[in-house]
Write a protein that holds these residues in place. Structure first.
Motif, short mmCIF file in Angstrom:
data_model
loop_
_atom_site.label_atom_id
_atom_site.label_comp_id
_atom_site.label_asym_id
_atom_site.label_seq_id
_atom_site.Cartn_x
_atom_site.Cartn_y
_atom_site.Cartn_z
N GLY A 99 0.82 -1.19 0.00
CA GLY A 99 0.00 0.00 0.00
C GLY A 99 0.86 1.25 0.00
N THR A 102 0.13 6.10 3.33
CA THR A 102 -1.04 6.42 4.14
C THR A 102 -1.82 5.19 4.57
OG1 THR A 102 -2.29 6.80 2.10
CG2 THR A 102 -1.33 8.72 3.18
N THR A 103 -1.56 4.04 3.93
CA THR A 103 -2.30 2.82 4.26
C THR A 103 -1.47 1.83 5.06
OG1 THR A 103 -1.68 1.62 2.24
CG2 THR A 103 -3.61 3.08 2.12
N GLN A 152 3.40 2.26 -4.10
CA GLN A 152 2.75 1.24 -3.31
C GLN A 152 3.71 0.18 -2.79
OE1 GLN A 152 2.43 1.76 -6.52
NE2 GLN A 152 1.96 -0.06 -7.70
#
Length: 249
Positions: A99, A102-103, A152
């Motif tokens: 991710g 932020t994830t 990611q």
């Protein structure tokens, strides 16, 4: 390529994917191979059986990496089958959820570093008393530590970057013993680790990144590792060898 007959090798994460291909190739060159696995006993047994069916020598070694006492457990299991080591291949690793920043959760981040960074460091540290002079340490990193990192994959790339430093530093420390230390940096390799991701437009795009127009295979990486494990690479150390099919060009 020079033979590995009479040599003993340990490959971490060797029950499937790149690790299985490496273990199989080293055994084909004559090495007695310790096939390390974490959870999939059946897959490790299949790897060992396939090597033996082809006339090679192998045995399975269990240890859950990323957990307290992992390196100690691995070497205790290894010592029950072998007396000394000639080739260590730090291959085991995890991708995680891939991710953006932020994830990424703290739990996920720390798990990545436990498996991809801390485990190979201490596996290598405990290998040194067992590793014979003139031996080989080969670590599987990633092109993402110096190539075009994807947003990611920031946490994954970060967890692999320390292995570049480990390689260059150990090469200097272990040179007097004739031990070479190198790292292979694969691009996207078509294994079950990427299952479900390498399809459709995503697959076409990833293939287009390489001038060769295809994804890498586990055998592409295994053949490179076999060269570094052999005496043909005797004057190569502290080197990071890109195996991305030119993706980072």
């Amino acid at each position: 390529m020079t033979s590995l007959t009479g040599k003993t090798a340990l490959v971490t994460g060797a029950s499937r994917g790149i690790g299985r291909a490496i273990a199989t190739r080293l055994a084909r060159e004559g090495a007695h191979v310790a096939v390390h696995y974490g959870r999939n006993h059946t897959a490790a047994k299949e790897t060992v059986s396939a090597i033996q069916a082809a006339g090679g020598q192998a045995f399975a070694v269990h240890a859950e990496l990323g957990e307290p006492g992992d390196a100690e457990a691995l070497w205790a299991a290894f010592d029950a089958h072998a007396d000394g080591l000639d080739v260590l291949v730090n291959n085991a690793g995890i991708l995680g959820d891939q991710g953006e920043i932020t994830t990424v959760t703290r739990e996920h981040f720390e798990r990545l570093f436990a498996v991809n960074t801390t485990a190979p460091f201490f596996v290598t540290r405990l290998a040194l008393p067992r590793l014979r002079d003139g031996g080989r340490i080969i670590t599987v990193g990633t092109m993402l530590t110096r190539g075009p990192a994807m947003a990611q994959a920031i946490d994954y790339a970060m967890s692999k970057a320390p292995l570049d430093v480990l390689t260059s530093t150990l090469a200097k420390q272990l040179g007097p013993r004739g031990i070479t230390v190198n790292l292979v940096a694969p691009g996207v390799i078509d294994t079950d680790m990427h299952q479900g991701r390498l399809v459709g437009e995503a697959l076409t795009w990833l293939e287009s990144l390489s001038p060769l127009g295809r994804l890498g295979t586990a055998e592409d990486v295994a053949d490179t590792v076999a060269f570094l494990a052999s005496d043909d690479s005797r004057y190569m150390t502290g080197h990071r060898l890109d195996v991305s099919g030119g993706t980072t060009v």
